[in-house]
Write a protein that holds these residues in place. Sequence first.
Motif, PDB file in Angstrom:
ATOM      1  N   THR A  10      -5.756  -8.463   6.475  1.00  0.00           N
ATOM      2  CA  THR A  10      -5.434  -9.438   6.192  1.00  0.00           C
ATOM      3  C   THR A  10      -5.876  -9.704   4.040  1.00  0.00           C
ATOM      4  OG1 THR A  10      -7.356 -10.732   6.015  1.00  0.00           O
ATOM      5  CG2 THR A  10      -6.161 -10.594   8.445  1.00  0.00           C
ATOM      6  N   THR A  23     -10.713 -10.356   5.028  1.00  0.00           N
ATOM      7  CA  THR A  23     -10.668 -10.613   6.772  1.00  0.00           C
ATOM      8  C   THR A  23     -11.325 -10.839   7.490  1.00  0.00           C
ATOM      9  OG1 THR A  23      -9.492  -8.446   6.437  1.00  0.00           O
ATOM     10  CG2 THR A  23      -9.697  -9.233   8.097  1.00  0.00           C
ATOM     11  N   LEU A  87      -2.402 -16.271   9.472  1.00  0.00           N
ATOM     12  CA  LEU A  87      -2.289 -15.551   8.937  1.00  0.00           C
ATOM     13  C   LEU A  87      -0.955 -14.667   7.988  1.00  0.00           C
ATOM     14  CD1 LEU A  87      -3.671 -12.996  11.497  1.00  0.00           C
ATOM     15  CD2 LEU A  87      -4.915 -13.609   9.988  1.00  0.00           C
ATOM     16  N   SER A  91      -3.075 -14.953   4.351  1.00  0.00           N
ATOM     17  CA  SER A  91      -2.842 -13.391   3.885  1.00  0.00           C
ATOM     18  C   SER A  91      -2.639 -12.825   2.855  1.00  0.00           C
ATOM     19  CB  SER A  91      -2.109 -12.121   4.778  1.00  0.00           C
ATOM     20  OG  SER A  91      -2.869 -12.442   6.401  1.00  0.00           O
ATOM     21  N   PRO A  97      -1.320  -8.183   7.886  1.00  0.00           N
ATOM     22  CA  PRO A  97      -1.608  -8.431   9.120  1.00  0.00           C
ATOM     23  C   PRO A  97      -1.594  -8.339  10.387  1.00  0.00           C
ATOM     24  CG  PRO A  97      -1.022 -10.515   7.949  1.00  0.00           C
ATOM     25  CD  PRO A  97      -0.140  -8.862   7.093  1.00  0.00           C
TER      26      PRO A  97
END
Length: 254
Positions: A10, A23, A87, A91, A97
Amino acid sequence: MRILVSIDDTDTVKVDNVDVRGTGEMAQLIAKSIEDNGWGSCQPITRHQLLIHPDIPYTSHNSSMCFAANIESTYLNPLIDFAADFLACESAPDSDPGLCIAIIDRISRPGWLISFGYMAKNYVLTKENAYDLAEKLGIHLSEHGGTGQGVIGALAGAGLRLGGNDGRFKGKLKLKTKDNTITTGKICSQSQVDIVKCLETGAVLHDDELVLLGDWVKTILHYGQAVLPVSPVNEIGTGSPGWKTYSKKQMKDF
């Protein structure tokens, strides 16, 4: 229901010279949202190191993050939707991700998932490998940006967490001491540590044994427990600690 939530790839180190969330922090925010929304309760997050190889694109260390949670079944789909959107939005722009959410008691062949996790530590795997296994086991697996390569690590992280013998828990232990020495009993009462153990000998420390704390006090996932690993102190004086916590270099093995 008991579930595993695992994410991978991510983050980048910096975007336009600005630090972005790692992450681990992303996993922590998802876990916090589960509890803030009243969907369930979450366990601590574990970091799982995967294979470093020229054929594997990764941002910093090629590690995935996973946590277990207990939620009501009615909140499963809202959680999947929330985590997917989170996400996709949060991210880093050049990350890839992946999201894995597995219902533990519905995994028909848990050994397959655990094996996939260990394969990802030793071999170059593909997205097709990950999606094929997730479909066979009835596990949610999805990609939310870039190439989506993070689905491999996300599925692997769930397998390694399920296996109970890989990775270290996110964050350092914060223990109250006067001289960096503390008894095993106080370590366990002040933190989410199940046992203090010497991995070399297999000895589990008694509550009254003294431990010298180093600068990097972390726990590992060992036989399904949060374990603080220690090594024996070579020279022991009267009233001095007989054990010391692992150094940062030693903990890197986990």
